[in-house]
Design a protein around this motif. Sequence first.
Motif, PDB file in Angstrom:
ATOM      1  N   SER A  68       0.874  -1.600   0.044  1.00 29.38           N
ATOM      2  CA  SER A  68      -0.344  -0.206   0.222  1.00 29.38           C
ATOM      3  C   SER A  68       1.143   0.781   0.247  1.00 29.38           C
ATOM      4  O   SER A  68       0.592   2.418  -0.799  1.00 29.38           O
ATOM      5  N   ILE A  96       1.172  -6.526  -6.291  1.00 26.91           N
ATOM      6  CA  ILE A  96       1.091  -5.044  -6.730  1.00 26.91           C
ATOM      7  C   ILE A  96       2.315  -3.922  -7.059  1.00 26.91           C
ATOM      8  O   ILE A  96       2.283  -3.639  -7.700  1.00 26.91           O
ATOM      9  N   ALA A 112      -9.032  -2.696   2.704  1.00 26.98           N
ATOM     10  CA  ALA A 112      -7.904  -3.754   2.896  1.00 26.98           C
ATOM     11  C   ALA A 112      -7.241  -4.039   3.868  1.00 26.98           C
ATOM     12  O   ALA A 112      -7.920  -5.517   4.511  1.00 26.98           O
ATOM     13  N   LEU A 169      -6.485  -5.847  -5.276  1.00 23.94           N
ATOM     14  CA  LEU A 169      -6.494  -5.137  -3.713  1.00 23.94           C
ATOM     15  C   LEU A 169      -8.221  -5.607  -3.366  1.00 23.94           C
ATOM     16  O   LEU A 169      -8.480  -6.252  -2.467  1.00 23.94           O
ATOM     17  N   ALA A 186      -7.288   0.737  -0.026  1.00 27.61           N
ATOM     18  CA  ALA A 186      -5.698  -0.391   0.025  1.00 27.61           C
ATOM     19  C   ALA A 186      -6.296   0.441   1.245  1.00 27.61           C
ATOM     20  O   ALA A 186      -5.917  -0.884   2.445  1.00 27.61           O
ATOM     21  N   TYR A 201      -5.599   5.178  -4.632  1.00 20.99           N
ATOM     22  CA  TYR A 201      -6.275   3.638  -4.516  1.00 20.99           C
ATOM     23  C   TYR A 201      -6.130   4.230  -2.464  1.00 20.99           C
ATOM     24  O   TYR A 201      -6.504   3.022  -2.143  1.00 20.99           O
TER      25      TYR A 201
END
Length: 224
Positions: free
Chosen positions: A33, A102, A130, A194, A127, A123
């Motif tokens: 992330s 990722i 998640a 994700l 992120a 994101y």
Amino acid sequence: MSRHMYFHREIEHLKKMILELGTLAEDRLRRASSILDSADDKEAQVLMTSDWEVDDMEIQVEEECLKILALHQPVARDLRLIVSVIKINNELERIADIAVNIAKRVLTINKNKPASCTFSFDYRPMATKALEMVKAALDALVTEDASLARQIFLMDDEVDQERNRAYKLVVDEIGTSGEGAACMMNLYLIARHLERVGDRAKNIAEEVIYLVEGEIVRSTSDPH
């Protein structure tokens, strides 16, 4: 030491092992992330080369489960625990794999992104959610909290909505400009990664419910 005490000690050791794996997987996802924000090639490479630690721990957990099954032939709730740990073990390894994917995707974008590709997607909300799902799933496992596990299903809906938003933005951008389509698809695939993390966290939640209540739960899969 009695056979019962020995069995109890092995179970406690197994719980510590699966939580250690969970910590490793959560760490890999947190680092991935961060790489989404920094787009740092060096950090992406470091993350990719650390995947062996998770793989080794996954094998150790699986071997411990098989040893306990063979030596003690557990039944009832003890058997549910072993079955749940075997499945959660696999889910955590896959979460770590997604984190590596990722990082690989960021490297690909950095290497091949044309100047004409100005599209970007934030994101951070996805992120963050998640990560919250993975943390909640591990907390539910530690506390054996089926109620907390069920909350993860609702959190997954939020991640799916973010994925859908990314998809719509990419499709609209390609339809408008048509330039840098490969780059934009790679950016969308990060959203897919994700989303898959959310799916894995949801699978862990299902196993926690099975462990606590003995009920097999399968939430409705997203159609995309």
